[in-house]
Write a protein that holds these residues in place. Structure first.
Motif, PDB file in Angstrom:
ATOM      1  N   GLU A   3       0.826  -1.215   0.000  1.00 45.86           N
ATOM      2  CA  GLU A   3       0.000   0.000   0.000  1.00 45.86           C
ATOM      3  C   GLU A   3       0.852   1.253   0.000  1.00 45.86           C
ATOM      4  OE1 GLU A   3      -2.891   2.301  -0.516  1.00 45.86           O
ATOM      5  OE2 GLU A   3      -3.384   0.209  -0.239  1.00 45.86           O
TER       6      GLU A   3
ATOM      7  N   THR B 144       2.539   1.872  -3.255  1.00 47.37           N
ATOM      8  CA  THR B 144       1.611   2.435  -4.233  1.00 47.37           C
ATOM      9  C   THR B 144       1.423   3.925  -4.029  1.00 47.37           C
ATOM     10  OG1 THR B 144       0.425   0.358  -4.463  1.00 47.37           O
ATOM     11  CG2 THR B 144      -0.766   2.344  -5.077  1.00 47.37           C
TER      12      THR B 144
ATOM     13  N   MET C  73       2.331   6.847  -6.710  1.00 52.32           N
ATOM     14  CA  MET C  73       1.322   7.775  -7.217  1.00 52.32           C
ATOM     15  C   MET C  73       1.706   9.226  -6.941  1.00 52.32           C
ATOM     16  SD  MET C  73      -1.083   6.095  -8.678  1.00 52.32           S
ATOM     17  CE  MET C  73      -1.738   4.442  -8.786  1.00 52.32           C
TER      18      MET C  73
ATOM     19  N   TYR D 150      -3.043  -7.446  -6.585  1.00 54.51           N
ATOM     20  CA  TYR D 150      -2.841  -6.007  -6.656  1.00 54.51           C
ATOM     21  C   TYR D 150      -1.374  -5.636  -6.501  1.00 54.51           C
ATOM     22  CZ  TYR D 150      -3.335  -6.728  -1.609  1.00 54.51           C
ATOM     23  OH  TYR D 150      -3.239  -7.194  -0.333  1.00 54.51           O
ATOM     24  N   TYR D 151      -0.575  -6.446  -5.809  1.00 50.14           N
ATOM     25  CA  TYR D 151       0.865  -6.200  -5.784  1.00 50.14           C
ATOM     26  C   TYR D 151       1.395  -6.132  -7.219  1.00 50.14           C
ATOM     27  CZ  TYR D 151       1.153  -7.662  -0.821  1.00 50.14           C
ATOM     28  OH  TYR D 151       1.014  -7.785   0.528  1.00 50.14           O
TER      29      TYR D 151
ATOM     30  N   THR E 290      -0.120  -3.079  -9.359  1.00 52.28           N
ATOM     31  CA  THR E 290       0.496  -1.782  -9.106  1.00 52.28           C
ATOM     32  C   THR E 290       1.942  -1.761  -9.584  1.00 52.28           C
ATOM     33  OG1 THR E 290      -0.904  -1.631  -7.161  1.00 52.28           O
ATOM     34  CG2 THR E 290       0.839  -0.020  -7.351  1.00 52.28           C
ATOM     35  N   ARG E 291       2.623  -2.900  -9.424  1.00 49.99           N
ATOM     36  CA  ARG E 291       4.012  -2.975  -9.911  1.00 49.99           C
ATOM     37  C   ARG E 291       4.047  -2.823 -11.432  1.00 49.99           C
ATOM     38  NH1 ARG E 291       8.212  -2.113 -11.294  1.00 49.99           N
ATOM     39  NH2 ARG E 291      10.232  -3.022 -10.707  1.00 49.99           N
TER      40      ARG E 291
ATOM     41  N   TYR F 162      -8.139  -2.336 -12.972  1.00 45.29           N
ATOM     42  CA  TYR F 162      -7.150  -3.275 -13.518  1.00 45.29           C
ATOM     43  C   TYR F 162      -7.198  -3.249 -15.044  1.00 45.29           C
ATOM     44  CZ  TYR F 162      -5.843  -7.810 -15.494  1.00 45.29           C
ATOM     45  OH  TYR F 162      -5.337  -8.797 -16.306  1.00 45.29           O
TER      46      TYR F 162
ATOM     47  N   SER G 186      -5.448   6.003 -12.514  1.00 44.98           N
ATOM     48  CA  SER G 186      -5.441   4.625 -12.059  1.00 44.98           C
ATOM     49  C   SER G 186      -4.934   4.480 -10.654  1.00 44.98           C
ATOM     50  CB  SER G 186      -4.574   3.762 -12.981  1.00 44.98           C
ATOM     51  OG  SER G 186      -4.539   2.455 -12.482  1.00 44.98           O
ATOM     52  N   ASP G 187      -5.648   3.657  -9.922  1.00 44.80           N
ATOM     53  CA  ASP G 187      -5.170   3.257  -8.601  1.00 44.80           C
ATOM     54  C   ASP G 187      -5.326   1.753  -8.535  1.00 44.80           C
ATOM     55  OD1 ASP G 187      -4.362   3.147  -5.995  1.00 44.80           O
ATOM     56  OD2 ASP G 187      -6.393   3.427  -5.246  1.00 44.80           O
ATOM     57  N   LEU G 188      -4.455   1.064  -9.235  1.00 46.94           N
ATOM     58  CA  LEU G 188      -4.608  -0.381  -9.360  1.00 46.94           C
ATOM     59  C   LEU G 188      -4.475  -1.092  -8.036  1.00 46.94           C
ATOM     60  CD1 LEU G 188      -5.092  -2.678 -11.185  1.00 46.94           C
ATOM     61  CD2 LEU G 188      -2.673  -2.842 -11.676  1.00 46.94           C
ATOM     62  N   GLN G 189      -3.771  -0.473  -7.134  1.00 53.55           N
ATOM     63  CA  GLN G 189      -3.634  -1.063  -5.794  1.00 53.55           C
ATOM     64  C   GLN G 189      -5.017  -1.215  -5.195  1.00 53.55           C
ATOM     65  OE1 GLN G 189      -2.245  -2.657  -3.823  1.00 53.55           O
ATOM     66  NE2 GLN G 189      -1.119  -1.741  -2.204  1.00 53.55           N
TER      67      GLN G 189
END
Length: 604
Positions: free
Chosen positions: A457, A460, A464, A488-489, A492-493, A521, A599-602
């Motif tokens: 978290e 991320t 951002m 989500y790891y 976000t990576r 995603y 985007s906040d893929l986390q």
């Protein structure tokens, strides 16, 4: 009409201050007719069946097979591969838990279906008035000089003997009866762990020194994970290194025992660690750690081993959590089950799981209003209403304000709780208080540098905010320490790799992310695929995103303003979305001015 044996049961029940058959049946009708109990599905039929079978003295015959046939209409070919009974039993337990928190708070009789079986238990919801003065204060320490666990066992043994003599246990299925939880208790049961002193398996004094230091390091690292309870140093020191797991279970009530040994030979040091389930003495995890004494100092080695052991077994996605998810303890299933559901939700980020976890956590904080971890998780769930548009509830208080309030409540209750600090960091970040969010994130990481949920978290949030390289490094650490963690790891990576122009890594990571139910995603996947020329894949992912979040792109400026992207990063992502043939409004320029990241893929 009651049989003679059943009449004897009723008399014995009254003598031992337990509800009578008539009182139980009255309570059953009170529950199933309440508006707080589900009026749809088979919950009422399920509850009626198990209660009546127990009252008829057939508690031992209440099995998944009989329930499937009698309640759910399955035929004789039913097998345990059909999960209907397990699923509906879970729903029934949650419905009963909620009922007694709301409509049934003051009901005289409590009916529960403890986990581990389907036989109901019956008890007084509150002590009968005529006996209040004779009931010991549950918060008072035992007067005996014996250890508390021995005193508790003696009391339970006396109660069990009295009930067995009356015949009531067999008749109404109280073999699984658990005493009602004291109303003054403020924390739910969590998985409990005892650390036995590690054994010196060699002859050298250096190994002996190491065993003592390693045990101390473990007792420092493990309690930082607030989802578990760890018995303290005094308990650990009082045990032999070869303590039997059954003794730990019987005398301390702990579910897990961590034990091991150290062997030194020349310049080599081997540490063996193993985790045992005390219910059956099964070794559920073990690992050897080999170290070269010539390449590092003794203290650094023991600190590193303790960190690796603690992270592996105690982190939110670690060994203990996986075991409890597969085989949950019957003790207080409701609240700890919320924790397991929360992390399962974080792994898939679906709107369906979100609603279920929110209800569970709201019930948990009502029951345990001073448990910081539940407040922290609820804050993150409220935040997801706002940033992901998951199951938004209309009310006088906006989701963001509920998230901030719950996070601050959590940190007030426990200023060192990693999950509470994580929740506050996230709420501040999406409230556009970037500097304060980063300060809280650094504080959380210092509190528990081994928590992979926090690493992912915070990594991320750093990315951002423009620190893509440091964010990527933290995400790499989280993945290394928890390779089986949530998708989500990797998602976000993948975004970090895209922003760092490392496109092979971006493609590799997005393909490892399993977040098909999570709309954002698909947006990030579309941008990455478009950048590397995989246009068919980019269009497919873009269409999936628009289908799942049709409101996002028409309101892209407002959606992005809550995220703290640098202008250049914002411009690049908007251009990437257009390259993926996403329908960005024509009046939105690729300059990124006044716009936040898309985007906040986390999953947080």
């Amino acid at each position: 009409m009651l049989t003679a044996s059943m009449e004897g049961t009723v008399t014995a029940a009254r003598t031992n201050d337990l509800p009578s058959v008539d009182e139980i049946r009255t309570q059953l009708e009170r529950i199933v007719s309440s508006p707080e109990f589900p009026g749809v599905g088979r919950a009422a039929a399920f509850l009626r069946y198990v209660v009546e079978e127990a009252l008829a003295g057939r508690g031992s015959r209440i099995k998944g097979y009989s329930i499937a046939i009698e309640v759910f209409g399955r035929n004789e070919t039913f097998t345990q591969e059909d999960p209907v009974v397990r699923i509906e039993a879970g729903r029934l337990r949650r419905s009963l838990e909620r009922y007694y928190l709301v409509g049934g708070r003051n009901d005289p009789v409590r009916i529960d279906v403890p986990k581990g079986g389907y036989v109901p238990s019956f008890s007084w919801n509150t002590a009968p008035a005529e006996h209040i003065e004779t009931v010991p204060d549950p918060t008072s320490p035992p007067r005996s000089s014996e250890p508390w666990w021995r005193a508790r066992r003696a009391v339970l043994a006396y109660v069990g003997a009295a009930l067995a003599a009356s015949g009531y246990l067999a008749a109404v299925g109280l073999a699984s009866y658990a005493p009602p939880r004291p109303s003054g208790e403020t924390f739910p049961d969590r998985p409990t762990l005892v650390v036995a002193p590690f054994a010196n398996l060699g002859d050298g004094s250096e190994a002996q020194l190491y065993t003592i230091g390693l045990t101390e390091e473990l007792l420092t690292a493990l309690p930082r994970f607030k989802e578990i309870k760890v018995f303290g140093r005094e308990t650990s020191k009082s045990l032999p290194s070869d303590v039997d797991a059954s003794r730990v279970r019987d005398e301390l009530g702990a579910r897990y025992l961590l034990a091991g040994g150290v062997r030194a030979s020349n310049d080599r040091l081997r540490v063996t660690a193993r985790l045992l389930d005390t219910s059956d003495n099964e070794i559920v995890w073990s690992q050897d750690y080999d170290n070269d004494l010539g390449s590092g100092d003794l203290f650094a080695i023991q600190t590193d081993v303790a960190r690796r052991v603690a992270t592996t077994i105690a982190q939110p996605y670690g060994v203990m959590a996986q075991l409890d998810a597969a085989n949950p303890s019957p003790d207080d299933p409701g609240t700890y089950e919320c924790t397991l559901r929360f992390y399962a939700y974080r792994s898939e980020l679906s709107t369906e799981a979100h609603a279920d976890v929110r209800h569970c956590l709201e019930t948990a904080v009502a029951r345990y209003p001073t448990y910081a971890t539940s407040w922290a998780m609820l804050s993150i769930i409220y935040l997801d209403e706002d940033r992901f548009r998951f199951n938004s509830e209309r009310g006088s208080e906006a989701p963001m304000q509920r998230a901030l309030r719950a996070a601050r409540r959590a940190t007030q209750l426990d200023a060192t709780n990693t999950r509470a600090l994580q929740a506050l960091m996230m709420a501040l970040f999406f409230n556009r208080e970037l500097a304060e969010a980063m300060r809280i994130g650094e504080q959380a990481l210092a509190t528990n540098p081994n928590d992979t949920e926090l690493m992912g978290e915070f990594g991320t949030r750093l990315a951002m905010g423009g620190q893509w390289e440091r964010g990527a490094a933290l995400l790499d650490r989280a993945i290394a320490l928890n390779p089986g963690g949530g998708g989500y790891y990797h998602g976000t990576r993948a975004l970090a790799a895209y922003m760092l122009r490392d496109y092979p890594t971006a493609v590799s990571e997005i393909e490892r992310a399993d977040l098909q139910k999570f709309p954002l995603y698909h947006a990030v996947a579309a941008v990455i695929y478009a950048e590397v020329g995989m246009m068919d894949d980019a269009r497919r992912e873009g269409e999936a995103f628009v289908r799942m979040r049709p409101d996002f792109l028409p309101n892209i400026v407002a959606e992005l303003e809550m995220r703290n992207l640098q202008p250049a990063d914002t411009a690049r992502l908007i251009a990437g979305l257009r390259k993926a043939s996403m329908p960005i409004p024509q009046d939105v320029a690729d300059t990124g001015a006044g716009v936040g990241i898309t985007s906040d893929l986390q999953p947080r």
